[in-house]
Motif scaffolding. Structure first.
Motif, PDB file in Angstrom:
ATOM      1  N   CYS A  34     -39.338  40.394 -23.045  1.00  0.00           N
ATOM      2  CA  CYS A  34     -39.879  41.056 -22.004  1.00  0.00           C
ATOM      3  C   CYS A  34     -41.332  41.306 -22.057  1.00  0.00           C
ATOM      4  O   CYS A  34     -41.599  41.856 -23.239  1.00  0.00           O
ATOM      5  CB  CYS A  34     -39.138  42.374 -21.540  1.00  0.00           C
ATOM      6  N   TYR A  35     -42.044  40.895 -21.382  1.00  0.00           N
ATOM      7  CA  TYR A  35     -43.593  41.184 -21.321  1.00  0.00           C
ATOM      8  C   TYR A  35     -44.133  41.414 -19.862  1.00  0.00           C
ATOM      9  O   TYR A  35     -43.941  40.719 -19.020  1.00  0.00           O
ATOM     10  CB  TYR A  35     -44.251  39.940 -21.671  1.00  0.00           C
ATOM     11  N   GLU A  63     -42.528  43.368 -17.737  1.00  0.00           N
ATOM     12  CA  GLU A  63     -41.283  42.810 -16.778  1.00  0.00           C
ATOM     13  C   GLU A  63     -40.843  44.189 -15.952  1.00  0.00           C
ATOM     14  O   GLU A  63     -39.643  44.133 -15.400  1.00  0.00           O
ATOM     15  CB  GLU A  63     -40.269  42.180 -17.223  1.00  0.00           C
ATOM     16  N   ASP A 119     -34.196  34.573 -20.235  1.00  0.00           N
ATOM     17  CA  ASP A 119     -35.484  35.181 -19.638  1.00  0.00           C
ATOM     18  C   ASP A 119     -35.236  36.585 -19.041  1.00  0.00           C
ATOM     19  O   ASP A 119     -34.189  36.636 -18.667  1.00  0.00           O
ATOM     20  CB  ASP A 119     -36.479  34.278 -18.673  1.00  0.00           C
ATOM     21  N   ASP A 164     -36.352  37.245 -16.333  1.00  0.00           N
ATOM     22  CA  ASP A 164     -36.641  37.352 -14.848  1.00  0.00           C
ATOM     23  C   ASP A 164     -35.611  36.702 -13.773  1.00  0.00           C
ATOM     24  O   ASP A 164     -35.703  36.409 -12.867  1.00  0.00           O
ATOM     25  CB  ASP A 164     -37.930  36.319 -14.431  1.00  0.00           C
TER      26      ASP A 164
HETATM   27  N1  UDP Z   1     -42.583  36.374 -22.325  1.00  0.00           N
HETATM   28  C1  UDP Z   1     -42.914  37.146 -23.537  1.00  0.00           C
HETATM   29  N2  UDP Z   1     -44.135  37.443 -23.812  1.00  0.00           N
HETATM   30  C2  UDP Z   1     -45.027  36.596 -23.312  1.00  0.00           C
HETATM   31  C3  UDP Z   1     -45.095  35.948 -22.259  1.00  0.00           C
HETATM   32  C4  UDP Z   1     -43.736  36.066 -21.794  1.00  0.00           C
HETATM   33  O1  UDP Z   1     -42.071  37.961 -23.787  1.00  0.00           O
HETATM   34  O2  UDP Z   1     -46.254  36.692 -24.149  1.00  0.00           O
HETATM   35  C5  UDP Z   1     -41.385  36.574 -21.701  1.00  0.00           C
HETATM   36  C6  UDP Z   1     -41.316  36.959 -20.203  1.00  0.00           C
HETATM   37  O3  UDP Z   1     -41.152  38.338 -20.090  1.00  0.00           O
HETATM   38  C7  UDP Z   1     -39.895  36.202 -19.745  1.00  0.00           C
HETATM   39  C8  UDP Z   1     -39.996  34.964 -20.711  1.00  0.00           C
HETATM   40  O4  UDP Z   1     -40.897  35.158 -21.747  1.00  0.00           O
HETATM   41  O5  UDP Z   1     -38.656  36.960 -20.212  1.00  0.00           O
HETATM   42  C9  UDP Z   1     -40.279  34.052 -19.689  1.00  0.00           C
HETATM   43  O6  UDP Z   1     -41.707  34.100 -19.092  1.00  0.00           O
HETATM   44  P1  UDP Z   1     -41.823  33.622 -17.709  1.00  0.00           P
HETATM   45  O7  UDP Z   1     -40.537  34.030 -17.049  1.00  0.00           O
HETATM   46  O8  UDP Z   1     -42.999  34.400 -17.134  1.00  0.00           O
HETATM   47  O9  UDP Z   1     -42.230  31.998 -17.586  1.00  0.00           O
HETATM   48  P2  UDP Z   1     -41.978  31.199 -16.808  1.00  0.00           P
HETATM   49  O10 UDP Z   1     -40.473  31.176 -16.452  1.00  0.00           O
HETATM   50  O11 UDP Z   1     -42.754  31.028 -15.616  1.00  0.00           O
HETATM   51  O12 UDP Z   1     -42.194  29.667 -17.394  1.00  0.00           O
END
Ligand code: UDP
Ligand code: MG
Length: 329
Positions: free
Chosen positions: A12-13, A15, A103, A105
């Protein structure tokens, strides 16, 4: 038969907007699985806080206080998705029989978790969650993703297309992963190298539930390059081959040039000269750049810096499977 201890591992970053909902849904899933006797009552939902600057960690602490099924790791600073995920998996491997990473999200479908566990029971060590379509992506992301998988394939990197980091890994697979010590981390390429029996389950990837993507284009491009240079030395070989070709071509030109001189028809030739200077110059710079990438990698690996440092751990107390978690609406 003893039921397996499951750890959900969620990096989680920042979130805060989505975490409560994620916790609620994962909790409901754990309750259902525990009641059905599919997983042990000492299973956990592990949130890894990757140096968030919002109230993410505070929410994890509250959740943990409410119910010890929620545990948390907080990294000393932001280390990026891959390192945060690895931190969680390496922590979980000492306690769990199975881990499922996803993830925060809610883009990954919690509904296929039952199927993943069923495949594990059927003897698989790794079960990949693979997206069955990319409808929720922009056409730009779709196109670049397809091109990327094709390139990786040509470069000889074994990757599961359309599989992000939503996957089940057995304890044995995690122990195997721990043997890979590289600092330049690209888990999607590493996990297939572990090699134990694996399987895939298909799911529909949803849109992010709330909040914004933590992967802007710049991060995505560097992640893609990381994947290529961490797993393949083919770009260097390509440079050698191009260099050889250019050298051969220059030999032909040399012979041609001499022949022209002998025949006495040498022209001023300014344009061809300037073009070749630029072309060769560009090629040399590009080549040095690619080699530099690899040397940079060697430099980082040689330092053997820790991939993450854990600042705080929340993992104690009794898990409550019955009833609601009061905090969650
Ligand atoms: N995340 C993390 N560190 C970071 C960037 C992202 O732990 O520096 C986590 C973020 O909280 C999420 C997962 O990695 O749980 C995927 O990120 P995101 O959903 O933003 O990426 P996308 O789905 O847009 O490619
Ligand atoms: Mg996402």
């Amino acid at each position: 038969m003893k039921t397996s201890v499951l750890y959900f591992v969620i990096p989680c970053y920042n979130e805060e907007e989505v975490l409560t909902e994620t916790a609620k849904r994962l909790y409901a899933k754990c309750q259902q699985l525990i009641r059905a006797g599919k997983i042990s009552a000492s299973s956990h939902i592990l949130f890894v806080n990757d140096g968030s600057s919002d109230s993410t960690w505070e929410i994890v602490r509250q959740l943990h206080r409410k119910n010890a099924i929620f545990s948390g790791l907080s990294l000393s600073r932001n280390r990026g998705h891959q390192n945060a995920l690895l931190a969680g998996l390496m922590y979980a491997k000492d306690y769990c029989d199975i881990s499922i990473s996803m993830d925060a999200d809610l883009q990954d479908d919690i509904g296929v978790v039952d199927e993943m566990i069923a495949r594990y029971e059927g003897g698989k060590d790794i079960v990949y969650g693979v997206r069955n379509n990319r409808d929720t992506d922009s056409s730009f992301k779709r196109g670049t993703a397809r091109a990327y998988y094709r390139t990786m394939n040509r470069l000889g990197v074994e990757m599961i297309p359309d599989c992000a980091d939503f996957r089940l890994m057995s304890r044995r697979a995690l122990t195997g992963l721990a043997e890979f010590k590289e600092v330049n981390l690209f888990l999607r390429g590493l996990v297939p190298m572990i090699g134990y029996p694996s399987d895939k389950v298909y799911y529909k990837r949803e849109k992010r539930f709330a909040g914004t993507s933590k992967y802007p284009l710049k991060k995505m491009v560097s992640f893609a390059l990381e994947g290529i240079t961490s797993f393949s030395v083919k770009p260097i070989k390509m440079i050698t081959n191009t260099g050889l070709l250019v050298f051969l071509a220059s030999l032909v030109f040399l012979i041609w040039g001499i022949a022209q001189k002998v025949r006495g028809v040498t022209v001023p030739g300014w344009s061809s000269l300037i073009v070749s200077i630029w072309a060769i110059g560009g090629l040399i710079l590009l080549s040095i750049g690619v080699i530099g990438e690899y040397i940079g990698k060697i430099y980082m690996e040689a330092k053997e810096r820790p991939r993450f440092l854990i600042d705080q751990v929340l993992d104690s107390g009794e898990c409550k499977v019955d009833g609601e978690i009061g905090l969650l609406r």
